[in-house]
Design a protein around this motif. Sequence first.
Motif, PDB file in Angstrom:
ATOM      1  N   ALA A 161      -1.971   3.010   3.532  1.00 18.37           N
ATOM      2  CA  ALA A 161      -1.651   2.255   4.743  1.00 18.37           C
ATOM      3  C   ALA A 161      -2.166   2.975   5.979  1.00 18.37           C
ATOM      4  O   ALA A 161      -2.687   2.361   6.910  1.00 18.37           O
ATOM      5  CB  ALA A 161      -0.141   2.054   4.846  1.00 18.37           C
ATOM      6  N   SER A 162      -2.039   4.297   5.977  1.00 16.41           N
ATOM      7  CA  SER A 162      -2.524   5.075   7.107  1.00 16.41           C
ATOM      8  C   SER A 162      -4.049   4.988   7.204  1.00 16.41           C
ATOM      9  O   SER A 162      -4.610   4.761   8.274  1.00 16.41           O
ATOM     10  CB  SER A 162      -2.063   6.528   6.944  1.00 16.41           C
ATOM     11  OG  SER A 162      -2.804   7.358   7.778  1.00 16.41           O
ATOM     12  N   ASN A 163      -4.722   5.116   6.033  1.00 15.77           N
ATOM     13  CA  ASN A 163      -6.186   4.999   6.040  1.00 15.77           C
ATOM     14  C   ASN A 163      -6.643   3.637   6.566  1.00 15.77           C
ATOM     15  O   ASN A 163      -7.628   3.542   7.281  1.00 15.77           O
ATOM     16  CB  ASN A 163      -6.738   5.172   4.619  1.00 15.77           C
ATOM     17  CG  ASN A 163      -6.761   6.624   4.206  1.00 15.77           C
ATOM     18  OD1 ASN A 163      -6.728   7.512   5.064  1.00 15.77           O
ATOM     19  ND2 ASN A 163      -6.789   6.865   2.909  1.00 15.77           N
ATOM     20  N   MET A 164      -5.930   2.596   6.191  1.00 18.38           N
ATOM     21  CA  MET A 164      -6.332   1.240   6.561  1.00 18.38           C
ATOM     22  C   MET A 164      -6.005   0.904   8.016  1.00 18.38           C
ATOM     23  O   MET A 164      -6.441  -0.118   8.523  1.00 18.38           O
ATOM     24  CB  MET A 164      -5.666   0.203   5.647  1.00 18.38           C
ATOM     25  CG  MET A 164      -6.271   0.102   4.261  1.00 18.38           C
ATOM     26  SD  MET A 164      -8.052  -0.219   4.257  1.00 18.38           S
ATOM     27  CE  MET A 164      -8.700   1.419   4.014  1.00 18.38           C
ATOM     28  N   ILE A 171     -11.491  -1.450  11.029  1.00 18.35           N
ATOM     29  CA  ILE A 171     -11.239  -1.338   9.584  1.00 18.35           C
ATOM     30  C   ILE A 171      -9.951  -2.087   9.231  1.00 18.35           C
ATOM     31  O   ILE A 171      -9.888  -2.820   8.240  1.00 18.35           O
ATOM     32  CB  ILE A 171     -11.111   0.153   9.182  1.00 18.35           C
ATOM     33  CG1 ILE A 171     -12.423   0.897   9.433  1.00 18.35           C
ATOM     34  CG2 ILE A 171     -10.645   0.293   7.745  1.00 18.35           C
ATOM     35  CD1 ILE A 171     -13.521   0.599   8.449  1.00 18.35           C
ATOM     36  N   SER A 172      -8.931  -1.900  10.071  1.00 16.90           N
ATOM     37  CA  SER A 172      -7.631  -2.503   9.762  1.00 16.90           C
ATOM     38  C   SER A 172      -7.739  -4.023   9.734  1.00 16.90           C
ATOM     39  O   SER A 172      -7.179  -4.686   8.863  1.00 16.90           O
ATOM     40  CB  SER A 172      -6.579  -2.058  10.768  1.00 16.90           C
ATOM     41  OG  SER A 172      -6.774  -2.706  12.013  1.00 16.90           O
ATOM     42  N   GLU A 173      -8.484  -4.569  10.679  1.00 15.44           N
ATOM     43  CA  GLU A 173      -8.625  -6.025  10.722  1.00 15.44           C
ATOM     44  C   GLU A 173      -9.463  -6.526   9.557  1.00 15.44           C
ATOM     45  O   GLU A 173      -9.194  -7.574   8.965  1.00 15.44           O
ATOM     46  CB  GLU A 173      -9.219  -6.446  12.077  1.00 15.44           C
ATOM     47  CG  GLU A 173      -8.177  -6.317  13.188  1.00 15.44           C
ATOM     48  CD  GLU A 173      -8.757  -6.401  14.593  1.00 15.44           C
ATOM     49  OE1 GLU A 173      -9.994  -6.541  14.735  1.00 15.44           O
ATOM     50  OE2 GLU A 173      -7.954  -6.316  15.551  1.00 15.44           O
ATOM     51  N   ALA A 213      -8.693  -3.607  -2.522  1.00 17.06           N
ATOM     52  CA  ALA A 213      -9.491  -3.720  -1.285  1.00 17.06           C
ATOM     53  C   ALA A 213      -9.446  -2.402  -0.521  1.00 17.06           C
ATOM     54  O   ALA A 213     -10.485  -1.888  -0.091  1.00 17.06           O
ATOM     55  CB  ALA A 213      -8.943  -4.863  -0.423  1.00 17.06           C
ATOM     56  N   ALA A 214      -8.246  -1.837  -0.373  1.00 18.85           N
ATOM     57  CA  ALA A 214      -8.100  -0.584   0.375  1.00 18.85           C
ATOM     58  C   ALA A 214      -8.913   0.514  -0.290  1.00 18.85           C
ATOM     59  O   ALA A 214      -9.612   1.290   0.384  1.00 18.85           O
ATOM     60  CB  ALA A 214      -6.622  -0.192   0.441  1.00 18.85           C
ATOM     61  N   LEU A 260       0.851  -1.191   0.000  1.00 20.13           N
ATOM     62  CA  LEU A 260       0.000   0.000   0.000  1.00 20.13           C
ATOM     63  C   LEU A 260       0.891   1.246   0.000  1.00 20.13           C
ATOM     64  O   LEU A 260       2.016   1.217   0.500  1.00 20.13           O
ATOM     65  CB  LEU A 260      -0.887   0.030   1.246  1.00 20.13           C
ATOM     66  CG  LEU A 260      -1.842  -1.145   1.479  1.00 20.13           C
ATOM     67  CD1 LEU A 260      -2.743  -0.845   2.680  1.00 20.13           C
ATOM     68  CD2 LEU A 260      -2.708  -1.425   0.249  1.00 20.13           C
ATOM     69  N   THR A 261       0.358   2.339  -0.548  1.00 13.47           N
ATOM     70  CA  THR A 261       1.070   3.612  -0.434  1.00 13.47           C
ATOM     71  C   THR A 261       0.975   4.062   1.026  1.00 13.47           C
ATOM     72  O   THR A 261       0.092   3.592   1.757  1.00 13.47           O
ATOM     73  CB  THR A 261       0.415   4.704  -1.308  1.00 13.47           C
ATOM     74  OG1 THR A 261      -0.891   4.964  -0.773  1.00 13.47           O
ATOM     75  CG2 THR A 261       0.297   4.252  -2.759  1.00 13.47           C
TER      76      THR A 261
END
Lengths: 409, 475
Positions: free
Chosen positions: B316-319, B325-327, B342-343, B311-312
């Motif tokens: 990555a920060s958003n996810m 959300i991260s899980e 997906a992200a 991820l950029t």
Amino acid sequence: MRTTADIFTYKNTSQQERAKGGPLAGKRVVIQPNMCARGWLTDAGSRALEGFIALEDATVVARLREAGAQLAGSARMGELGFGLKGDTGAQAIAAGEADIALITDTMGEARVAAAAHGLFAFKASFGVISRFGLVGLVPSIESWGVLARDLEDIIAVMRAVTGKDENDPSMPDEEPPDLSNIGGPLMKGQTAGVIKECLGGLSVEEVRLFQTGLERLEQAGFTMQEVSFQDFGLFRVVHNVIGSVEASSSAGKYDGVRYGHRASSAKHWNEMYLNTRGESFGTLIKEYLFQGAYFQFENYRAFENACRIRGRLVRDTADLFKNVSVLAFPTRRLGLNAAAATSAREVYDAFSLTLPANITGQPALHVPSFARGPEGDMGMQLAAPRLADAGLLEIGKVLASAMSGAERK
Amino acid sequence: MKYEAVIGLEIHVQLNAATKLFCDCPNRPGDEPNRNTCPVCLWLPGALPKLSREALEKATLACLALNCTIQPESAFDQKVYYYPDLPKGFQLSQHHKPLARNGWIDIIGEDGKQKRLRIHHIHMEEDVAKLVHEMEGRTPVSLVDFNRAGTPLIEIVSEPDMRSPYDAMEYVKALRTQLRYTGSADCSMEQGTLRVDANISLRPFGTDELNTKVEVKNMNSIRNVGDAIAYEIVRQGECLDRDEPIVLHTRLWDPEKRVTMPMRGKFSGPCVPDPSVARIVVTDDWLKDIRRRLPEMPGRKAERFSKEYGLTPEEASNMSQEREISEFFEEVARQGIPPRKAASWITTHLVPALRDRDVTITETPLTSGRFARLLAILETGVINAHAAKEVLLQLLASDRSPDEIVEKGKYRQVSDNSELEAIVDKILADHPSDVDDFRGGNAKVMGFLMGLAMKASGGKANPRLLKEIFTKKLG
């Protein structure tokens, strides 16, 4: 002679408990209105708790019931348990209304009250009896005191009420004393220490009377030893500072918002507080609460110092027991009537010989008639190391039999 | 004169433990007034406090998430003051011996560089009751609701390391993210489960003095925290320019007028150790056990997402900002869906849809398996992106499978050439002038024609095929 109504704030006429068996079967116990018994008036002798009815039994009360005791009722008590003004627990026994009385012992109330009525009194080690359901005033110092004519009754009560309680997490994480096997003959080689500086504060006549008590201890098998405790005078100061500060905090909840007396009118909440608290407390307890508020708000340093000194007094006292098995004190001064004290200073005067055990959390036993003269009974008070409750009660039994032997002669 | 602002925050966070701090009453302040009360939280005579193990564990987890050192011994004090919302004349709070000390939070500063903001200490305390002022006929009455009395709080006291409203807002955001991750607190400023008090003072640039501070309360959003601090910096600057001394006091932020108003002198009562609450002595084993429960925190997780899933940094920060959300993202990625796809779908479609409905993923029937299946169907070309959005909304409302929804809702994309050609022919015939336009060199017309065709197909046309047909026919 006082009447029943003078003695009781609540007289239990329920027959339910009478038939029950148990180690305290048939024993009538009188408590105080600062000990919760479900459905009973529990006003701690103060208008601040006017009409407060306990919702549940204190752990001690529940355990007494389980052991088969008959709760005779609730006696009168000094406001919030500070001193003995108006206390009638000991009188309930003297008047034949009860066999056993429970009194909170914050500075020696149980022992001093017993001395005035020829009774035994025992203050347990701090932390071995649950305070759940005790309407307390000085949580780090106060303890339960048990009074009776017969030491065996005190031992039976102690067996019933001592021990851990999940409702009181403030009890230290330690094994409570084992009281199951009290009764052997006095062990050989017991030494009783007498603090020199304690005697220094007594009159010539008081010293002489106390000496006769010490001689009787010797006759009972003790070796006597004089010990020195230079800071003996600090016990009183430390008790006064810490006690008044804790009392001021504890009494903070008496604001008339949820229960108790509330002033009839006020313009705003602050005035409601001032009027309510002003009307609720008597002058003696007010003086004590003011002292505590002074240390809290204006001289916190003094409180911190008192806490630190208390730690030293506890350590130094423990050191004394390296050389002696018990410490012997008179229970009270002659000519000072604790019940008549009208100022905090007079209250402290009346308990100056008993309050050290409250500061250190040691068990202390008052034995009547050992130092009795024409002016009254000074009382023989023995203090043992903390948690040595069983040994102290055992010594008490030996002295009780020596006493009855002496009376037979 | 130019001044530098010195800002420290005191943040109260309500722990979401099941019970109150010292009794077994439910920790639900919003219930019918005075329903969740007992002799302990009403502080009736004879009651004794029993410290909640769960509250202590959640508090400890929160402290660890904020990089604090748990103290081997902590204890409760009585903070003495008299007010009808306080049932015993003192609040139990860890004043002298807090649970944890010396933590920190990293933020990205206004200059784009990482900035570490230190935490002085974190202590536990109980909340007070709620006062309700009403009219009974024409008589004003004040009522006390004790549901909130005794509910568990932690207070997070920062060092005065913040220099701007921006710093303060980023600090609160980062702290909220960290705490939510641990699952020990909900941290809603709107609902009052996270409350920020700001201490603000000014000093000339280039000096390191700490001047008299002013405390500002009553900000119910992060935005208001920034605005209140900005207002206060200007106000104090004007005072100093007029040579008016700054007096230690508390001010209330008025969110309507957008100003701070003086409330009262700052009060600090005595704090006396409480003999009735057991001391907290932390053992190594216990602490190890709590530490094990600490999840992978967002900063580290974002780094891992970049590395493992390509991820950029922004993706990555958003996810990783929210644990749920991260899980969810990771479960979807592990089912073979291209991670960036997906992200992108989570950020642009799922998160806004959840926000519109004011729910979290677990509050909907959506599972990572069904979401992954939806993206897989999209990937194979069975449906197009337009239809996939529709299906996603249905997945949030029912537990049917994406395949079933696609079949029943006729979302399958039209990839039949003859069918699409018929649509295209009709559109070209109906819009001769646009066709001329395109042939004259206006490429934008293609988009317009594509839109018409998509609409005519009910959104189901395969856009790639459609474009091919248009290009062929217009060529």
